[in-house]
Design a protein around this motif. Structure first.
Motif, PDB file in Angstrom:
ATOM      1  N   PRO A   1     -53.953   7.724  -0.903  1.00  0.00           N
ATOM      2  CA  PRO A   1     -53.856   9.198  -0.945  1.00  0.00           C
ATOM      3  C   PRO A   1     -53.206   9.746   0.320  1.00  0.00           C
ATOM      4  O   PRO A   1     -53.292   9.127   1.374  1.00  0.00           O
ATOM      5  CB  PRO A   1     -55.316   9.663  -1.020  1.00  0.00           C
ATOM      6  CG  PRO A   1     -56.135   8.448  -1.273  1.00  0.00           C
ATOM      7  CD  PRO A   1     -55.336   7.252  -0.875  1.00  0.00           C
ATOM      8  N   MET A   2     -52.568  10.910   0.188  1.00  0.00           N
ATOM      9  CA  MET A   2     -52.040  11.583   1.377  1.00  0.00           C
ATOM     10  C   MET A   2     -53.214  12.203   2.134  1.00  0.00           C
ATOM     11  O   MET A   2     -54.168  12.677   1.505  1.00  0.00           O
ATOM     12  CB  MET A   2     -51.066  12.704   0.960  1.00  0.00           C
ATOM     13  CG  MET A   2     -49.715  12.182   0.552  1.00  0.00           C
ATOM     14  SD  MET A   2     -48.820  13.357  -0.472  1.00  0.00           S
ATOM     15  CE  MET A   2     -48.245  14.494   0.726  1.00  0.00           C
ATOM     16  N   ALA A   3     -53.117  12.226   3.443  1.00  0.00           N
ATOM     17  CA  ALA A   3     -54.225  12.765   4.240  1.00  0.00           C
ATOM     18  C   ALA A   3     -54.523  14.194   3.787  1.00  0.00           C
ATOM     19  O   ALA A   3     -53.603  15.011   3.650  1.00  0.00           O
ATOM     20  CB  ALA A   3     -53.837  12.749   5.718  1.00  0.00           C
ATOM     21  N   ASP A   4     -55.786  14.488   3.515  1.00  0.00           N
ATOM     22  CA  ASP A   4     -56.255  15.828   3.127  1.00  0.00           C
ATOM     23  C   ASP A   4     -55.675  16.360   1.817  1.00  0.00           C
ATOM     24  O   ASP A   4     -55.820  17.542   1.513  1.00  0.00           O
ATOM     25  CB  ASP A   4     -55.944  16.881   4.227  1.00  0.00           C
ATOM     26  CG  ASP A   4     -56.588  16.520   5.539  1.00  0.00           C
ATOM     27  OD1 ASP A   4     -57.659  15.870   5.482  1.00  0.00           O
ATOM     28  OD2 ASP A   4     -56.025  16.855   6.586  1.00  0.00           O
ATOM     29  N   LYS A   5     -54.954  15.532   1.076  1.00  0.00           N
ATOM     30  CA  LYS A   5     -54.402  16.039  -0.193  1.00  0.00           C
ATOM     31  C   LYS A   5     -54.652  15.028  -1.301  1.00  0.00           C
ATOM     32  O   LYS A   5     -53.697  14.414  -1.816  1.00  0.00           O
ATOM     33  CB  LYS A   5     -52.889  16.256  -0.055  1.00  0.00           C
ATOM     34  CG  LYS A   5     -52.503  17.474   0.746  1.00  0.00           C
ATOM     35  CD  LYS A   5     -51.029  17.711   0.489  1.00  0.00           C
ATOM     36  CE  LYS A   5     -50.428  18.673   1.483  1.00  0.00           C
ATOM     37  NZ  LYS A   5     -48.979  18.598   1.526  1.00  0.00           N
ATOM     38  N   PRO A   6     -55.911  14.814  -1.695  1.00  0.00           N
ATOM     39  CA  PRO A   6     -56.176  13.818  -2.728  1.00  0.00           C
ATOM     40  C   PRO A   6     -55.448  14.161  -4.018  1.00  0.00           C
ATOM     41  O   PRO A   6     -55.427  15.313  -4.439  1.00  0.00           O
ATOM     42  CB  PRO A   6     -57.700  13.862  -2.901  1.00  0.00           C
ATOM     43  CG  PRO A   6     -58.167  15.089  -2.204  1.00  0.00           C
ATOM     44  CD  PRO A   6     -57.119  15.490  -1.216  1.00  0.00           C
ATOM     45  N   GLY A   7     -54.844  13.177  -4.637  1.00  0.00           N
ATOM     46  CA  GLY A   7     -54.160  13.369  -5.915  1.00  0.00           C
ATOM     47  C   GLY A   7     -52.724  13.840  -5.799  1.00  0.00           C
ATOM     48  O   GLY A   7     -51.946  13.720  -6.752  1.00  0.00           O
ATOM     49  N   ALA A   8     -52.336  14.373  -4.635  1.00  0.00           N
ATOM     50  CA  ALA A   8     -51.009  15.002  -4.525  1.00  0.00           C
ATOM     51  C   ALA A   8     -49.883  13.972  -4.622  1.00  0.00           C
ATOM     52  O   ALA A   8     -48.852  14.220  -5.254  1.00  0.00           O
ATOM     53  CB  ALA A   8     -50.900  15.770  -3.209  1.00  0.00           C
ATOM     54  N   ARG A   9     -50.106  12.804  -4.028  1.00  0.00           N
ATOM     55  CA  ARG A   9     -49.019  11.803  -4.054  1.00  0.00           C
ATOM     56  C   ARG A   9     -48.783  11.313  -5.482  1.00  0.00           C
ATOM     57  O   ARG A   9     -47.638  11.223  -5.941  1.00  0.00           O
ATOM     58  CB  ARG A   9     -49.373  10.640  -3.128  1.00  0.00           C
ATOM     59  CG  ARG A   9     -48.309   9.557  -3.132  1.00  0.00           C
ATOM     60  CD  ARG A   9     -48.524   8.538  -2.019  1.00  0.00           C
ATOM     61  NE  ARG A   9     -48.024   9.026  -0.736  1.00  0.00           N
ATOM     62  CZ  ARG A   9     -48.628   8.825   0.442  1.00  0.00           C
ATOM     63  NH1 ARG A   9     -49.762   8.145   0.489  1.00  0.00           N
ATOM     64  NH2 ARG A   9     -48.092   9.283   1.550  1.00  0.00           N
ATOM     65  N   ALA A  10     -49.848  11.022  -6.194  1.00  0.00           N
ATOM     66  CA  ALA A  10     -49.679  10.529  -7.564  1.00  0.00           C
ATOM     67  C   ALA A  10     -49.086  11.625  -8.457  1.00  0.00           C
ATOM     68  O   ALA A  10     -48.234  11.353  -9.305  1.00  0.00           O
ATOM     69  CB  ALA A  10     -51.008  10.043  -8.117  1.00  0.00           C
ATOM     70  N   PHE A  11     -49.509  12.877  -8.247  1.00  0.00           N
ATOM     71  CA  PHE A  11     -48.948  13.954  -9.070  1.00  0.00           C
ATOM     72  C   PHE A  11     -47.442  14.077  -8.832  1.00  0.00           C
ATOM     73  O   PHE A  11     -46.662  14.292  -9.759  1.00  0.00           O
ATOM     74  CB  PHE A  11     -49.646  15.293  -8.793  1.00  0.00           C
ATOM     75  CG  PHE A  11     -49.188  16.378  -9.731  1.00  0.00           C
ATOM     76  CD1 PHE A  11     -49.581  16.369 -11.061  1.00  0.00           C
ATOM     77  CD2 PHE A  11     -48.317  17.378  -9.309  1.00  0.00           C
ATOM     78  CE1 PHE A  11     -49.136  17.343 -11.957  1.00  0.00           C
ATOM     79  CE2 PHE A  11     -47.866  18.359 -10.195  1.00  0.00           C
ATOM     80  CZ  PHE A  11     -48.284  18.339 -11.513  1.00  0.00           C
ATOM     81  N   GLU A  12     -47.030  13.884  -7.610  1.00  0.00           N
ATOM     82  CA  GLU A  12     -45.600  13.911  -7.293  1.00  0.00           C
ATOM     83  C   GLU A  12     -44.880  12.769  -8.029  1.00  0.00           C
ATOM     84  O   GLU A  12     -43.757  12.944  -8.518  1.00  0.00           O
ATOM     85  CB  GLU A  12     -45.421  13.802  -5.774  1.00  0.00           C
ATOM     86  CG  GLU A  12     -44.038  14.124  -5.250  1.00  0.00           C
ATOM     87  CD  GLU A  12     -43.490  15.479  -5.694  1.00  0.00           C
ATOM     88  OE1 GLU A  12     -44.263  16.449  -5.790  1.00  0.00           O
ATOM     89  OE2 GLU A  12     -42.264  15.545  -5.972  1.00  0.00           O
ATOM     90  N   ALA A  13     -45.555  11.634  -8.134  1.00  0.00           N
ATOM     91  CA  ALA A  13     -44.964  10.502  -8.875  1.00  0.00           C
ATOM     92  C   ALA A  13     -44.779  10.890 -10.340  1.00  0.00           C
ATOM     93  O   ALA A  13     -43.738  10.602 -10.955  1.00  0.00           O
ATOM     94  CB  ALA A  13     -45.867   9.272  -8.766  1.00  0.00           C
ATOM     95  N   PHE A  14     -45.779  11.568 -10.908  1.00  0.00           N
ATOM     96  CA  PHE A  14     -45.684  12.032 -12.304  1.00  0.00           C
ATOM     97  C   PHE A  14     -44.462  12.957 -12.481  1.00  0.00           C
ATOM     98  O   PHE A  14     -43.667  12.796 -13.402  1.00  0.00           O
ATOM     99  CB  PHE A  14     -46.981  12.751 -12.688  1.00  0.00           C
ATOM    100  CG  PHE A  14     -46.851  13.708 -13.838  1.00  0.00           C
ATOM    101  CD1 PHE A  14     -46.774  13.218 -15.137  1.00  0.00           C
ATOM    102  CD2 PHE A  14     -46.806  15.087 -13.641  1.00  0.00           C
ATOM    103  CE1 PHE A  14     -46.648  14.100 -16.218  1.00  0.00           C
ATOM    104  CE2 PHE A  14     -46.669  15.961 -14.702  1.00  0.00           C
ATOM    105  CZ  PHE A  14     -46.587  15.468 -16.000  1.00  0.00           C
ATOM    106  N   MET A  15     -44.311  13.916 -11.562  1.00  0.00           N
ATOM    107  CA  MET A  15     -43.208  14.883 -11.670  1.00  0.00           C
ATOM    108  C   MET A  15     -41.854  14.170 -11.555  1.00  0.00           C
ATOM    109  O   MET A  15     -40.916  14.466 -12.301  1.00  0.00           O
ATOM    110  CB  MET A  15     -43.323  15.947 -10.572  1.00  0.00           C
ATOM    111  CG  MET A  15     -44.530  16.842 -10.718  1.00  0.00           C
ATOM    112  SD  MET A  15     -44.419  17.933 -12.132  1.00  0.00           S
ATOM    113  CE  MET A  15     -43.532  19.299 -11.400  1.00  0.00           C
ATOM    114  N   ARG A  16     -41.765  13.224 -10.628  1.00  0.00           N
ATOM    115  CA  ARG A  16     -40.470  12.553 -10.431  1.00  0.00           C
ATOM    116  C   ARG A  16     -40.153  11.614 -11.599  1.00  0.00           C
ATOM    117  O   ARG A  16     -38.998  11.492 -11.994  1.00  0.00           O
ATOM    118  CB  ARG A  16     -40.466  11.810  -9.092  1.00  0.00           C
ATOM    119  CG  ARG A  16     -40.476  12.799  -7.944  1.00  0.00           C
ATOM    120  CD  ARG A  16     -40.442  12.164  -6.579  1.00  0.00           C
ATOM    121  NE  ARG A  16     -40.686  13.231  -5.603  1.00  0.00           N
ATOM    122  CZ  ARG A  16     -40.324  13.198  -4.342  1.00  0.00           C
ATOM    123  NH1 ARG A  16     -39.690  12.152  -3.861  1.00  0.00           N
ATOM    124  NH2 ARG A  16     -40.584  14.216  -3.537  1.00  0.00           N
ATOM    125  N   ALA A  17     -41.163  10.964 -12.148  1.00  0.00           N
ATOM    126  CA  ALA A  17     -40.927  10.100 -13.313  1.00  0.00           C
ATOM    127  C   ALA A  17     -40.497  10.956 -14.504  1.00  0.00           C
ATOM    128  O   ALA A  17     -39.603  10.576 -15.277  1.00  0.00           O
ATOM    129  CB  ALA A  17     -42.192   9.308 -13.648  1.00  0.00           C
TER     130      ALA A  17
END
Ligand SMILES: Cc1ncc(COP(=O)(O)O)c(C=O)c1O
Length: 450
Positions: A392-408
């Motif tokens: 996870p990104m520091a202090d932003k749980p879920g944000a990195r994976a959600f970004e992966a969803f958007m880019r995919a």
């Protein structure tokens, strides 16, 4: 695919008023500023409102196991709608519901030979919990009222399901839920099990947590334990080797009912009809939904062991009495029942569960090849399911994976994320080239993530 042309798509999009609809489990404001609409579907693909073909890496939502808009299912629903649109299921019923029930129990583990139909997974869960309470009461053990779930469990969004569930997002807003509930600890143990192929080696002893709860509450107060054999919505958590067997043993020792929530694992996802069969552990009840109708019409169900059904019949009072005071207006709805019959026939005809077992080694290989990609801290697979866990990104749980969803999504592949885990679960008609495409896009996206 029955694709609207570009002009029709533009008109559809421009003519839509997005405001009145409150969209579920969605960041509404963000979505309405830049909507993602799926306008048609065929086999492994969706078409988006901006005219792109999207490879569906998640079978809709762990649900469209035979692929989208399969003609035999579409035809069955059409024919049924022309024949009988609706019939009450209370004191009357429609024949297709009986046919669907027979097909469901044919697939279920030995001895699980009755099914109660609902309209969703959440309703199936609430129904199973109510069956557990009513069953013990009918047997003269009415003190057994406590329901035990597990941390990191997801059992839908009814008050029963969120109470036994163990996902903070589903629980934190709703104050007092069901009172008589406790939770087993979860089984996720990355320190010992990261990057394991197949089931985790370590953690069977987590089942002993049930002994702790029995010591705390006393078995005479406990009605049932509910777990997902594979936890999906909290990040694809596989049961450690021997864990489910141990849980079954402890339930038996104390007369506690064991419920497997198979809303995502039911109907072939792990290579057999139910995960209960894949893992060789038979629960007392199975909740199911989603692929029961290939998701074409909403439907869920609770499959129960013969002894449970028989108890209701034997202890149900005079023959004119309703043995279980529960049901939904749409239980066994004719359209849903027709879709279930056609879907279960199609799974069989095309040997789709066997296909999952055949593809699973290739799928596992492709998933584990992502080891070493940026941010990846664990990979877990079973059947046609993969969980790729990201740091996870520091202090932003879920944000990195959600970004992966958007880019995919921009790269025309639909993936799903839960927390910081990418969860993949395609239809069983997927071929190796499409598997390569999904993992290729995930690999590319991982390289670009913040
Ligand atoms: C294990 C499990 N149980 C219950 C549900 C709830 O099903 P529904 O959304 O059909 O109510 C889900 C949904 O994903 C699920 O994964």
């Amino acid at each position: 695919m029955n694709m609207p042309d570009e002009k029709a798509l533009r008109q559809l999009h421009e003519g839509l008023n997005l405001q009145p609809l409150w969209i579920p489990f969605t960041a509404n404001r963000q979505f309405k500023a830049a909507p993602r609409l799926l306008v048609s579907a065929k086999d492994m693909y969706y078409q988006t409102h901006d005219g792109r073909r999207l490879l569906d890496g998640i079978a809709g939502l762990w649900a469209v196991n035979a692929g989208h808009c399969r003609p035999k299912i579409v035809e069955a629903i059409k024919k049924q709608a022309e024949t009988i649109d609706y019939a009450t299921g209370f004191q009357l019923h429609n024949p297709t519901a009986f046919q669907a029930a027979e097909k469901v129990v044919d697939l279920a583990p030995e001895g699980m030979d009755h099914v109660f139909f609902t309209n969703s997974g959440s309703e199936a869960v609430d129904t199973a919990l109510k069956i557990a309470l009513a069953y013990h009461r009918a047997r003269g053990e009415g003190t057994r009222r406590m329901l035990i779930g597990r941390e990191r469990g997801y059992h839908g969004v009814g008050f029963g399901g969120i109470s036994v569930g163990g996902m903070v997002g589903n629980r934190k807003t709703f104050g007092n839920m069901l009172g008589s509930v406790d939770h087993l600890r979860h089984t996720h143990d990355p320190a010992r099990n990261s990057f394991t192929r197949g089931l985790p080696e370590h953690g069977a002893e987590f089942a002993d947590d049930l002994e702790r709860l029995v010591a705390l509450h006393d078995a005479s107060n406990i009605a049932a334990v509910i777990v997902e054999p594979v936890a999906g919505s909290t990040g694809v958590l596989l049961p450690p080797k021997g864990y489910l067997q141990r849980l079954r043993g402890i339930c038996d020792k104390y007369g506690i009912l064991l419920i497997f929530d198979e809303v995502i694992t039911g109907f072939g996802r792990t290579g057999k009809a139910f995960a209960a069969q894949t893992f060789g552990v038979t629960p007392d009840m199975i909740t199911c939904a989603k692929a029961l109708t290939n998701a074409a019409v909403p439907m869920g169900g609770v499959i129960v062991k013969k002894g449970i059904y028989d108890t209701f019949m034997e202890k149900g009072g005079p023959e004119s009495a309703i043995e279980f005071f529960h049901g939904y207006t749409y239980s066994g709805h004719p359209l849903a029942s027709a879709a279930a019959c056609a879907s279960l026939d199609l799974f069989k005809e095309e040997k789709l569960f066997e296909r999952v077992a055949e593809l699973a080694p290739y799928w596992e290989e492709c998933a584990h090849a992502l080891k070493g990609s940026p941010h990846v801290i664990d990979i877990r697979t079973i059947g046609l399911v993969a969980g790729i866990e990201l740091q996870p990104m520091a202090d932003k749980p879920g944000a990195r994976a959600f970004e992966a969803f958007m880019r995919a999504y921009q790269k025309n592949v639909l993936i799903r994320t839960t927390g910081d885990t990418i969860a993949l679960s395609p239809s069983f008609i997927i071929d190796k080239k499409q598997i390569d495409e999904i993992f290729g896009v995930v690999r590319d996206v991982l390289k670009t993530l913040p």
